[in-house]
Motif scaffolding. Sequence first.
Motif, PDB file in Angstrom:
ATOM      1  N   ASP A   4       0.812  -1.501  -0.060  1.00  0.00           N
ATOM      2  CA  ASP A   4       0.393   0.029   0.329  1.00  0.00           C
ATOM      3  C   ASP A   4       0.420   0.949   0.051  1.00  0.00           C
ATOM      4  O   ASP A   4       0.402   1.914  -0.333  1.00  0.00           O
ATOM      5  N   ILE A   5       2.147   1.118   1.165  1.00  0.00           N
ATOM      6  CA  ILE A   5       2.674   2.386   0.893  1.00  0.00           C
ATOM      7  C   ILE A   5       3.349   2.986  -0.882  1.00  0.00           C
ATOM      8  O   ILE A   5       3.633   4.003  -0.771  1.00  0.00           O
ATOM      9  N   GLU A   6       4.188   1.317  -0.872  1.00  0.00           N
ATOM     10  CA  GLU A   6       4.333   1.791  -2.256  1.00  0.00           C
ATOM     11  C   GLU A   6       3.216   2.207  -3.139  1.00  0.00           C
ATOM     12  O   GLU A   6       4.387   2.887  -4.220  1.00  0.00           O
ATOM     13  N   SER A   7       3.023   1.425  -3.236  1.00  0.00           N
ATOM     14  CA  SER A   7       2.045   2.099  -4.665  1.00  0.00           C
ATOM     15  C   SER A   7       1.249   3.418  -3.810  1.00  0.00           C
ATOM     16  O   SER A   7       1.302   3.998  -4.884  1.00  0.00           O
ATOM     17  N   LYS A   8       0.655   4.547  -2.657  1.00  0.00           N
ATOM     18  CA  LYS A   8       0.837   5.670  -2.762  1.00  0.00           C
ATOM     19  C   LYS A   8       2.293   6.360  -2.950  1.00  0.00           C
ATOM     20  O   LYS A   8       1.731   7.464  -3.478  1.00  0.00           O
ATOM     21  N   ASP A  11       6.367   3.841  -6.741  1.00  0.00           N
ATOM     22  CA  ASP A  11       7.652   3.154  -6.824  1.00  0.00           C
ATOM     23  C   ASP A  11       7.958   2.589  -5.497  1.00  0.00           C
ATOM     24  O   ASP A  11       7.541   2.489  -4.722  1.00  0.00           O
ATOM     25  N   GLU A  12       8.296   1.424  -5.467  1.00  0.00           N
ATOM     26  CA  GLU A  12       8.875   0.821  -5.398  1.00  0.00           C
ATOM     27  C   GLU A  12      10.237   1.463  -4.427  1.00  0.00           C
ATOM     28  O   GLU A  12      11.436   2.200  -4.699  1.00  0.00           O
ATOM     29  N   LEU A  13      10.241   0.754  -3.399  1.00  0.00           N
ATOM     30  CA  LEU A  13      11.173   1.075  -1.717  1.00  0.00           C
ATOM     31  C   LEU A  13      11.897   0.582  -1.805  1.00  0.00           C
ATOM     32  O   LEU A  13      11.325  -1.176  -1.448  1.00  0.00           O
ATOM     33  N   SER A  14      13.250   0.689  -0.801  1.00  0.00           N
ATOM     34  CA  SER A  14      14.284  -0.328  -0.327  1.00  0.00           C
ATOM     35  C   SER A  14      13.839  -0.203   1.068  1.00  0.00           C
ATOM     36  O   SER A  14      14.231   0.709   1.856  1.00  0.00           O
ATOM     37  N   TRP A  15      13.482  -1.386   1.698  1.00  0.00           N
ATOM     38  CA  TRP A  15      12.810  -1.478   3.368  1.00  0.00           C
ATOM     39  C   TRP A  15      14.099  -2.521   3.885  1.00  0.00           C
ATOM     40  O   TRP A  15      14.095  -3.402   3.439  1.00  0.00           O
ATOM     41  N   GLU A  16      15.060  -1.309   3.847  1.00  0.00           N
ATOM     42  CA  GLU A  16      15.945  -2.195   5.260  1.00  0.00           C
ATOM     43  C   GLU A  16      15.979  -2.730   7.291  1.00  0.00           C
ATOM     44  O   GLU A  16      16.154  -0.934   7.593  1.00  0.00           O
ATOM     45  N   SER A  17      15.667  -3.424   7.107  1.00  0.00           N
ATOM     46  CA  SER A  17      15.671  -3.596   8.540  1.00  0.00           C
ATOM     47  C   SER A  17      16.734  -4.136   9.181  1.00  0.00           C
ATOM     48  O   SER A  17      17.986  -3.985   8.789  1.00  0.00           O
ATOM     49  N   SER A  18      16.700  -3.759  11.117  1.00  0.00           N
ATOM     50  CA  SER A  18      18.046  -3.914  11.637  1.00  0.00           C
ATOM     51  C   SER A  18      18.096  -5.618  12.251  1.00  0.00           C
ATOM     52  O   SER A  18      16.626  -4.815  13.478  1.00  0.00           O
ATOM     53  N   CYS A  24      13.327  -0.192  11.391  1.00  0.00           N
ATOM     54  CA  CYS A  24      12.965  -0.601   9.535  1.00  0.00           C
ATOM     55  C   CYS A  24      13.425   0.578   8.642  1.00  0.00           C
ATOM     56  O   CYS A  24      12.769   1.835   8.877  1.00  0.00           O
ATOM     57  N   ARG A  25      14.061   0.550   8.185  1.00  0.00           N
ATOM     58  CA  ARG A  25      14.487   1.745   6.896  1.00  0.00           C
ATOM     59  C   ARG A  25      13.630   2.165   5.954  1.00  0.00           C
ATOM     60  O   ARG A  25      14.440   0.996   5.201  1.00  0.00           O
ATOM     61  N   CYS A  27      13.624   3.795   2.322  1.00  0.00           N
ATOM     62  CA  CYS A  27      14.868   4.609   0.948  1.00  0.00           C
ATOM     63  C   CYS A  27      14.094   4.009  -0.467  1.00  0.00           C
ATOM     64  O   CYS A  27      13.745   3.596  -0.367  1.00  0.00           O
ATOM     65  N   PHE A  28      14.756   5.263  -0.890  1.00  0.00           N
ATOM     66  CA  PHE A  28      14.190   5.302  -2.315  1.00  0.00           C
ATOM     67  C   PHE A  28      15.389   6.935  -2.769  1.00  0.00           C
ATOM     68  O   PHE A  28      15.485   7.896  -1.941  1.00  0.00           O
ATOM     69  N   LYS A  29      16.702   5.683  -3.509  1.00  0.00           N
ATOM     70  CA  LYS A  29      17.749   6.659  -3.675  1.00  0.00           C
ATOM     71  C   LYS A  29      18.191   6.883  -5.449  1.00  0.00           C
ATOM     72  O   LYS A  29      17.363   6.743  -5.882  1.00  0.00           O
ATOM     73  N   LYS A  30      18.490   7.995  -5.445  1.00  0.00           N
ATOM     74  CA  LYS A  30      18.916   8.038  -6.885  1.00  0.00           C
ATOM     75  C   LYS A  30      20.466   8.648  -6.577  1.00  0.00           C
ATOM     76  O   LYS A  30      20.920   9.409  -5.989  1.00  0.00           O
ATOM     77  N   ASP A  31      21.528   8.097  -7.503  1.00  0.00           N
ATOM     78  CA  ASP A  31      22.877   8.581  -7.803  1.00  0.00           C
ATOM     79  C   ASP A  31      22.819   9.813  -8.386  1.00  0.00           C
ATOM     80  O   ASP A  31      21.904  10.148  -9.428  1.00  0.00           O
ATOM     81  N   VAL A  32      23.573  11.148  -7.408  1.00  0.00           N
ATOM     82  CA  VAL A  32      23.974  11.684  -8.205  1.00  0.00           C
ATOM     83  C   VAL A  32      25.943  12.611  -7.833  1.00  0.00           C
ATOM     84  O   VAL A  32      25.964  11.289  -7.517  1.00  0.00           O
ATOM     85  N   ASP A  33      26.101  13.152  -8.800  1.00  0.00           N
ATOM     86  CA  ASP A  33      27.330  13.790  -8.642  1.00  0.00           C
ATOM     87  C   ASP A  33      27.231  14.364  -7.813  1.00  0.00           C
ATOM     88  O   ASP A  33      27.462  15.945  -7.880  1.00  0.00           O
ATOM     89  N   GLY A  34      27.434  14.695  -6.206  1.00  0.00           N
ATOM     90  CA  GLY A  34      26.897  15.809  -5.374  1.00  0.00           C
ATOM     91  C   GLY A  34      27.929  17.344  -5.404  1.00  0.00           C
ATOM     92  O   GLY A  34      28.206  17.806  -4.969  1.00  0.00           O
ATOM     93  N   TYR A  35      28.859  16.726  -6.789  1.00  0.00           N
ATOM     94  CA  TYR A  35      29.783  17.631  -6.345  1.00  0.00           C
ATOM     95  C   TYR A  35      29.883  18.825  -7.549  1.00  0.00           C
ATOM     96  O   TYR A  35      30.230  19.417  -8.246  1.00  0.00           O
ATOM     97  N   ASP A  36      28.446  18.737  -7.861  1.00  0.00           N
ATOM     98  CA  ASP A  36      28.546  18.752  -9.607  1.00  0.00           C
ATOM     99  C   ASP A  36      27.234  20.430  -8.906  1.00  0.00           C
ATOM    100  O   ASP A  36      26.070  20.095  -9.511  1.00  0.00           O
TER     101      ASP A  36
END
Length: 82
Positions: A4-8, A11-18, A24-25, A27-36
């Motif tokens: 339900d959460i992903e549907s709302k 997109d698919e989320l990354s569910w990282e449990s400890s 549970c963390r 995440c939804f990530k995007k690779d970027v060049d932070g120096y640009d």
Amino acid sequence: MKEDIESKFGDELSWESSPDRIQCRICFKKDVDGYDRQEWPKYTEWLVEHMTKLEIALREPLQAVNQLLKGDRRQEESNETK
């Protein structure tokens, strides 16, 4: 609930449990060049858009958890007064 959460979110989320913690963390990530620096406005726009989508997707589940916790707290307080 995860679906339900992903549907709302839209997109698919990354569910990282400890394993050693009750958490549970999500995440939804995007690779970027932070120096640009020229790309920073685009990254900021992306971040705000996706933070807003995640907030909306989590709103109802977090409200439900909040109500459950309030109910548990009331039950504990009731038991303490007996």
